[in-house]
Every structure is written in structure tokens, then in C-alpha cells.
Design a protein around this motif. Structure first.
Motif, mmCIF file in Angstrom:
data_model
loop_
_atom_site.group_PDB
_atom_site.id
_atom_site.type_symbol
_atom_site.label_atom_id
_atom_site.label_comp_id
_atom_site.label_asym_id
_atom_site.label_seq_id
_atom_site.Cartn_x
_atom_site.Cartn_y
_atom_site.Cartn_z
ATOM 1 N N GLU A 69 0.845 -1.194 0.000
ATOM 2 C CA GLU A 69 0.000 0.000 0.000
ATOM 3 C C GLU A 69 0.877 1.240 0.000
ATOM 4 O O GLU A 69 1.772 1.392 0.826
ATOM 5 N N SER A 72 -1.289 6.773 -2.626
ATOM 6 C CA SER A 72 -2.423 6.952 -3.542
ATOM 7 C C SER A 72 -2.695 5.744 -4.433
ATOM 8 O O SER A 72 -3.572 5.800 -5.290
ATOM 9 N N TYR A 73 -1.959 4.650 -4.248
ATOM 10 C CA TYR A 73 -2.157 3.465 -5.077
ATOM 11 C C TYR A 73 -1.615 2.229 -4.358
ATOM 12 O O TYR A 73 -0.946 2.339 -3.330
ATOM 13 N N TRP A 75 0.903 -1.016 -5.001
ATOM 14 C CA TRP A 75 1.984 -1.468 -5.865
ATOM 15 C C TRP A 75 2.004 -2.993 -5.855
ATOM 16 O O TRP A 75 2.226 -3.610 -4.813
ATOM 17 N N ALA A 102 -8.243 -3.210 -4.159
ATOM 18 C CA ALA A 102 -8.048 -1.832 -4.624
ATOM 19 C C ALA A 102 -9.369 -1.054 -4.578
ATOM 20 O O ALA A 102 -9.400 0.106 -4.133
ATOM 21 N N LYS A 107 -8.261 2.819 -4.462
ATOM 22 C CA LYS A 107 -6.929 3.087 -4.992
ATOM 23 C C LYS A 107 -6.743 2.368 -6.323
ATOM 24 O O LYS A 107 -7.412 1.369 -6.599
ATOM 25 N N SER A 108 -5.816 2.872 -7.113
ATOM 26 C CA SER A 108 -5.443 2.191 -8.342
ATOM 27 C C SER A 108 -4.390 1.125 -8.008
ATOM 28 O O SER A 108 -3.908 1.050 -6.876
ATOM 29 N N ILE A 109 -4.056 0.329 -9.013
ATOM 30 C CA ILE A 109 -2.998 -0.675 -8.889
ATOM 31 C C ILE A 109 -1.932 -0.326 -9.922
ATOM 32 O O ILE A 109 -2.256 -0.083 -11.093
ATOM 33 N N ARG A 110 -0.690 -0.317 -9.493
ATOM 34 C CA ARG A 110 0.431 -0.086 -10.414
ATOM 35 C C ARG A 110 1.372 -1.277 -10.347
ATOM 36 O O ARG A 110 1.485 -1.926 -9.310
ATOM 37 N N GLU A 141 -0.967 0.722 -15.054
ATOM 38 C CA GLU A 141 -1.848 1.120 -13.959
ATOM 39 C C GLU A 141 -3.262 0.652 -14.287
ATOM 40 O O GLU A 141 -3.689 0.690 -15.443
ATOM 41 N N ALA A 143 -7.210 1.309 -12.788
ATOM 42 C CA ALA A 143 -8.100 2.033 -11.894
ATOM 43 C C ALA A 143 -9.518 1.715 -12.324
ATOM 44 O O ALA A 143 -9.770 1.420 -13.503
#
Length: 147
Positions: A69, A72-73, A75, A102, A107-110, A141, A143
Motif C-alpha cells: 500500500e 495513492s495506489y 503497488w 483496490a 486506490k489504483s494498482i500499479r 496502472e 483504476a
């Protein structure tokens, strides 16, 4: 195939390393960078069981992922399914679990994937958008708005 997700433990490091090396072999060989010793050391030096989750089927390890975590995203540092099980939908099941995490955290995932890896098609098929390329990797990414 019914899967179960469990938190990794410190003693899982070696077994996870073997699975990772096996899962990455084909992609790394394709770019002439398969070095099992280096791959093992690189993983074990950064292994964190607090963010690593084992994927099991009938109590047998078949994959794992590490999800960290950030502000803002999320990982997705590692995501591997045993090479012998590729193409059976297991990765898609696990990816949906990760996406739900997510979503729940808004949050987004990168993530990053080796340029020549078949994983790139997997991530694109699961709604990830390419954000950047570097010498060896492509960064993606996902989202909710992309899907």
C-alpha cells in the motif's frame, strides 16, 4: 479451480523464490537475462511476508503476489502463478481478488512487467493501461475508471 489466499510467513521465502524463478524462466530466457542465482538473491533480499500472499489450491502452493500500500495506489510488486498452471484462469481469479482490494481502498494498482513477458498481454486484457516504458520493463496502472 478453487483457490485460497494466505498471508506468507518468513519461512516461505525459499519456496516462493523457486516458484518465481520457474514462472519467470521463459520470459527471462527470451531476453537473455535468465540468471537463477541473481533472481533468487534479488527476491530473498527484498522478501516481506507482511505484504506477500500465497495462492493455494488444495493446500498446495500454486502462486503468490506481493501488494504494497502506497499513499495513492497499491503497488503489485510480484504476481506469479506456477508455470505449469498458466492459461487455466487462476491468474484471472487472483487478479479479481487484488482488484477488489483496490476497490475497497479506493486506490489504483500499479506494476511493472518485463517487456518480452507474456504477462503484458495478461495485464492489458485485465484493463491495465500502459503508463511508461524503461529499458527492460513496461509500467501499467489499473483504476476502476479504466475498466
Amino acid at each position: 479451480m478453487k483457490i485460497e489466499i494466505q498471508q506468507a510467513r518468513e519461512e516461505d521465502g525459499e519456496e516462493l523464490t523457486e516458484l518465481r524463478v520457474d514462472a519467470m524462466r521463459e520470459s527471462l530466457e527470451a531476453v537473455g537475462r535468465f540468471e537463477p542465482k541473481r533472481a533468487r538473491e534479488r527476491f530473498l533480499n527484498n522478501f516481506d511476508p507482511q505484504i506477500t500472499f500465497r495462492v493455494l489450491c488444495e493446500s498446495k502452493l500454486i502462486g503468490f503476489y506481493a501488494l504494497q500500500e502506497r499513499e495513492s495506489y497499491l503497488w503489485l510488486d510480484h504476481f506469479y502463478i506456477a508455470a505449469s498452471l498458466h492459461g487455466r484462469g487462476i491468474g484471472s481469479q487472483v487478479m479479481e481478488i487484488i482488484k477488489n482490494i483496490a476497490r475497497s481502498r479506493r486506490k489504483s494498482i500499479r506494476l511493472g512487467a518485463l517487456k518480452e513477458s507474456r504477462a503484458n498481454a495478461f495485464y492489458l486484457n485485465h484493463g491495465f493501461v500502459e503508463k511508461e516504458q524503461k529499458a527492460w520493463d513496461i509500467y501499467y496502472e489499473w483504476a476502476e475508471a479504466y475498466s
